[in-house]
Design a protein around this motif. Structure first.
Motif, mmCIF file in Angstrom:
data_model
loop_
_atom_site.group_PDB
_atom_site.id
_atom_site.type_symbol
_atom_site.label_atom_id
_atom_site.label_comp_id
_atom_site.label_asym_id
_atom_site.label_seq_id
_atom_site.Cartn_x
_atom_site.Cartn_y
_atom_site.Cartn_z
ATOM 1 N N ALA A 73 39.327 97.132 7.990
ATOM 2 C CA ALA A 73 39.057 98.054 6.877
ATOM 3 C C ALA A 73 38.298 99.270 7.380
ATOM 4 C CB ALA A 73 38.256 97.350 5.796
ATOM 5 N N ASP A 74 38.561 100.411 6.761
ATOM 6 C CA ASP A 74 37.924 101.651 7.176
ATOM 7 C C ASP A 74 36.505 101.766 6.649
ATOM 8 O OD1 ASP A 74 37.758 104.312 8.245
ATOM 9 O OD2 ASP A 74 38.046 105.055 6.215
ATOM 10 N N LYS A 75 36.304 101.423 5.364
ATOM 11 C CA LYS A 75 34.982 101.518 4.758
ATOM 12 C C LYS A 75 34.725 100.293 3.889
ATOM 13 C CE LYS A 75 34.132 106.445 5.005
ATOM 14 N NZ LYS A 75 33.546 107.622 4.294
ATOM 15 N N LEU A 76 33.447 100.147 3.529
ATOM 16 C CA LEU A 76 33.000 98.962 2.810
ATOM 17 C C LEU A 76 32.676 99.297 1.362
ATOM 18 C CD1 LEU A 76 32.059 95.929 3.302
ATOM 19 C CD2 LEU A 76 29.757 96.879 3.439
ATOM 20 N N ASN A 77 33.192 98.489 0.450
ATOM 21 C CA ASN A 77 32.717 98.482 -0.932
ATOM 22 C C ASN A 77 31.889 97.219 -1.097
ATOM 23 O OD1 ASN A 77 34.519 100.695 -1.837
ATOM 24 N ND2 ASN A 77 36.091 99.174 -1.402
ATOM 25 N N TYR A 78 30.721 97.338 -1.665
ATOM 26 C CA TYR A 78 29.795 96.198 -1.692
ATOM 27 C C TYR A 78 29.226 96.012 -3.080
ATOM 28 C CZ TYR A 78 25.612 93.436 -0.643
ATOM 29 O OH TYR A 78 24.638 92.476 -0.625
ATOM 30 N N TYR A 79 29.259 94.780 -3.544
ATOM 31 C CA TYR A 79 28.511 94.411 -4.746
ATOM 32 C C TYR A 79 27.495 93.355 -4.338
ATOM 33 C CZ TYR A 79 27.353 92.159 -9.153
ATOM 34 O OH TYR A 79 26.673 91.608 -10.200
ATOM 35 N N GLY A 80 26.225 93.671 -4.445
ATOM 36 C CA GLY A 80 25.180 92.739 -4.049
ATOM 37 C C GLY A 80 24.257 92.456 -5.205
ATOM 38 N N ALA A 81 24.108 91.198 -5.537
ATOM 39 C CA ALA A 81 23.229 90.822 -6.642
ATOM 40 C C ALA A 81 22.040 90.041 -6.122
ATOM 41 C CB ALA A 81 23.986 89.995 -7.673
ATOM 42 N N SER A 82 20.921 90.198 -6.797
ATOM 43 C CA SER A 82 19.698 89.513 -6.434
ATOM 44 C C SER A 82 19.437 89.698 -4.946
ATOM 45 C CB SER A 82 19.773 88.049 -6.832
ATOM 46 O OG SER A 82 18.510 87.430 -6.740
ATOM 47 N N TYR A 83 19.199 88.622 -4.190
ATOM 48 C CA TYR A 83 18.798 88.810 -2.798
ATOM 49 C C TYR A 83 19.906 89.419 -1.947
ATOM 50 C CZ TYR A 83 15.392 88.348 0.850
ATOM 51 O OH TYR A 83 14.456 88.659 1.809
ATOM 52 N N ALA A 84 21.137 89.239 -2.331
ATOM 53 C CA ALA A 84 22.214 89.871 -1.568
ATOM 54 C C ALA A 84 22.142 91.382 -1.662
ATOM 55 C CB ALA A 84 23.571 89.376 -2.046
ATOM 56 N N GLY A 85 21.405 91.907 -2.645
ATOM 57 C CA GLY A 85 21.148 93.332 -2.689
ATOM 58 C C GLY A 85 20.334 93.804 -1.492
ATOM 59 N N PHE A 86 19.508 92.920 -0.912
ATOM 60 C CA PHE A 86 18.794 93.269 0.316
ATOM 61 C C PHE A 86 19.782 93.470 1.457
ATOM 62 C CE2 PHE A 86 14.093 92.019 -0.067
ATOM 63 C CZ PHE A 86 14.070 92.268 -1.429
ATOM 64 N N MET A 92 29.056 100.925 -3.406
ATOM 65 C CA MET A 92 28.072 99.857 -3.303
ATOM 66 C C MET A 92 27.467 99.611 -4.680
ATOM 67 S SD MET A 92 24.706 99.421 -0.837
ATOM 68 C CE MET A 92 25.736 99.109 0.600
ATOM 69 N N VAL A 93 27.459 98.346 -5.082
ATOM 70 C CA VAL A 93 26.872 97.927 -6.350
ATOM 71 C C VAL A 93 25.675 97.024 -6.051
ATOM 72 C CG1 VAL A 93 27.234 96.703 -8.520
ATOM 73 C CG2 VAL A 93 29.118 97.999 -7.497
ATOM 74 N N LEU A 94 24.543 97.319 -6.669
ATOM 75 C CA LEU A 94 23.358 96.470 -6.574
ATOM 76 C C LEU A 94 23.051 95.969 -7.976
ATOM 77 C CD1 LEU A 94 21.146 98.640 -4.206
ATOM 78 C CD2 LEU A 94 22.723 96.806 -3.588
ATOM 79 N N ASP A 95 23.151 94.661 -8.162
ATOM 80 C CA ASP A 95 23.053 94.055 -9.488
ATOM 81 C C ASP A 95 21.830 93.146 -9.544
ATOM 82 O OD1 ASP A 95 23.431 92.848 -11.937
ATOM 83 O OD2 ASP A 95 25.406 92.032 -11.488
ATOM 84 N N PRO A 121 27.615 108.172 -4.046
ATOM 85 C CA PRO A 121 26.944 107.648 -5.235
ATOM 86 C C PRO A 121 27.132 106.134 -5.362
ATOM 87 C CG PRO A 121 28.108 109.666 -5.769
ATOM 88 C CD PRO A 121 28.522 109.287 -4.368
ATOM 89 N N LEU A 122 26.048 105.453 -5.686
ATOM 90 C CA LEU A 122 26.047 103.996 -5.796
ATOM 91 C C LEU A 122 25.957 103.599 -7.261
ATOM 92 C CD1 LEU A 122 23.510 103.172 -2.927
ATOM 93 C CD2 LEU A 122 25.965 103.675 -2.752
ATOM 94 N N LEU A 123 26.232 102.325 -7.546
ATOM 95 C CA LEU A 123 26.171 101.795 -8.907
ATOM 96 C C LEU A 123 25.204 100.628 -8.940
ATOM 97 C CD1 LEU A 123 27.228 101.753 -11.843
ATOM 98 C CD2 LEU A 123 29.075 100.240 -11.051
#
Length: 463
Positions: free
Chosen positions: A189-202, A218-221, A401-403
């Motif tokens: 993959a060329d780039k990363l899309n990330y959804y991280g919740a709780s500690y995975a946000g670290f 990138m999503v931080l939930d 921009p992140l979400l």
């Protein structure tokens, strides 16, 4: 680690942002997919250095899992489930229904984090330790107490560290983020899309610092802020959020027949700070910080839990704290052996530093003090044989921009992360909960749209 029903979803999403030029394209996927041991998914192995500073040194294996897209795949979504240490493959199988809409155009990829092996149902190389949950330590009363706490913590740590000192020393969120980059490359993959919740946000915040040019979305939930140059101010902000949780409960009490409870609570924690409050359970008595931790847990559950909290406070004020004793599980506030946390969170170096910070937080948050902040959690890291290798730091410039997303309080900490990245948006839920993706369809729809198209919802979106 959090229990399965409360584990925080951390979706790491890897998608192609568009055709890469021949000069910059990553190599094609190097993964060989086979049925996973538990069935229901395909699995592959990714070898990575145990110590990323020694790329040619000893290797460990990351087990990666895939739920293939149900339609034409336009990319991959890499999923991790907080904890830290939640088993990505087992959890994705358990929660496969969450990904139905996303899988119309995306493969869902997950992995089992390094070090968290068999006892966590993980299939990657694990630390051969007897993982345990340990009570949050009490605040040392003097230097001798501080020294004894240091020795106790080192004893917990050494029992695990000696089994594999090299892996034990390389378990920070930055190490997990470097593993994410290895998975991205292995996927082609060329780039990363990330959804991280709780500690995975670290993990996501560490990835953004290490590889800002590789982030597509990138999503931080419902995560905490590990991206600050001033950790003291972040501690204060967390304490204020906790105080707000109790104020919300006290406001409810004012209109629901428990106006007496705020004053009872203040007197109770002052008394418990001097002498623990007994319970009807043998050998269980609660200090102020124990009561504050349990009360915060109930306050954050919202109105359904508030009558029980009011009753528990009244009973404890009469000398019986039994209303705070959990029906199941540990009798005291506790945490998993903090192998990752102790490499991520700054810890007090001396008792003077600890007591000074504690006094400041108590002044800011008189009802909740330092309970459930990283200051109380890092009491279990004092004396740890491995230093903080992944300290908090601000996010770099140049990120897209992140979400963010979060329920009460969690949206505030997520906002403090995303405020550093222009154009970012935080989805807020004005109610209790821990992370939104798994339980809030409004938030899930916005997140899925962002991960697939990079289109953000409007500012101040509420779900």
């Amino acid at each position: 680690m959090l229990k399965p029903l409360t584990l925080t979803l951390a979706l790491l999403t890897t998608a192609l942002a568009g055709p890469a030029s021949a000069a910059t394209a990553d190599p094609p996927s190097s993964l060989t997919w086979k049925p996973c041991p538990q069935g229901g998914m395909e699995c592959a192995d990714v070898p990575v250095p145990v110590d990323w500073r020694k790329p040619d040194g000893r290797k460990i294996t990351l087990k990666v899992g895939r739920l293939k897209a149900t339609g034409a795949s336009k990319g991959q979504v890499l999923v991790a489930y907080g904890g830290p240490g939640a088993p990505g493959i087992a959890m994705t199988q358990q929660l496969s229904g969450w990904w139905t809409k996303l899988r119309r155009t995306m493969d869902v990829i997950t992995w089992d984090a390094r070090g968290y092996g068999e006892q966590f149902q993980g299939l990657s190389t694990g630390l051969p330790c007897t993982w345990t949950r340990i009570p949050i330590a009490g605040v040392p009363r003097d230097d001798a107490d501080f020294g004894r706490l240091s020795d106790t913590n080192r004893g917990y740590a050494e029992a695990c560290r000696l089994k594999d000192p090299e892996l034990f020393a390389n378990m920070s969120s930055a190490d997990h983020a470097r593993d994410m980059e290895a998975i991205r490359k292995a996927l082609g993959a060329d780039k990363l899309n990330y959804y991280g919740a709780s500690y995975a946000g670290f993990f996501g915040q560490a990835y953004a610092r290490l590889h800002p040019g590789r982030v597509r979305t990138m999503v931080l939930d419902g995560t905490l802020n590990h991206s600050t140059a001033d950790w003291s101010r972040e501690l204060e902000a967390t304490a204020r959020s906790h105080e707000q949780s109790m104020r919300r409960f006290f406001t409810w009490c004012a209109a629901n027949g428990c106006k007496d409870v705020p004053a009872l609570w203040r007197r109770l924690i002052a008394r418990a700070d001097r002498t623990p409050i007994p319970t009807s359970t043998a050998n269980v008595a609660y200090r102020a910080i124990d009561l504050q931790s349990f009360a915060l847990g109930l306050a954050r559950q919202g109105a359904p839990a508030w009558p029980r909290l009011a009753e528990a406070i009244r009973k404890a004020a009469e000398g019986d704290a039994s209303g705070f004793v959990p029906a199941r599980g540990a009798r005291y506030p506790d945490q998993a052996t903090p192998v990752t946390e102790c490499t991520d969170w700054p810890r007090p170096a001396t008792r003077k530093e600890l007591t000074t910070t504690l006094a400041r937080l108590r002044k800011i948050a008189p009802s909740t003090g330092a309970a459930n902040t990283s200051l109380s959690a890092t009491l279990n890291c004092i004396g740890w044989p491995v230093p903080v290798t992944n300290p908090p730091a601000a996010l770099p410039k140049g990120l897209p921009p992140l979400l963010g997303a979060g329920a009460w309080n969690e949206s505030d900490s997520t906002e403090r992360v995303l405020s550093q990245v222009p154009g970012s948006v935080v989805i807020r839920h004005d109610g209790p909960g821990h992370t939104l993706y798994g339980s809030n369809t409004c938030a899930r729809d916005h997140i899925d749209t962002y991960l697939t198209t990079a289109a953000l919802p409007p500012k101040n979106t509420k779900c």
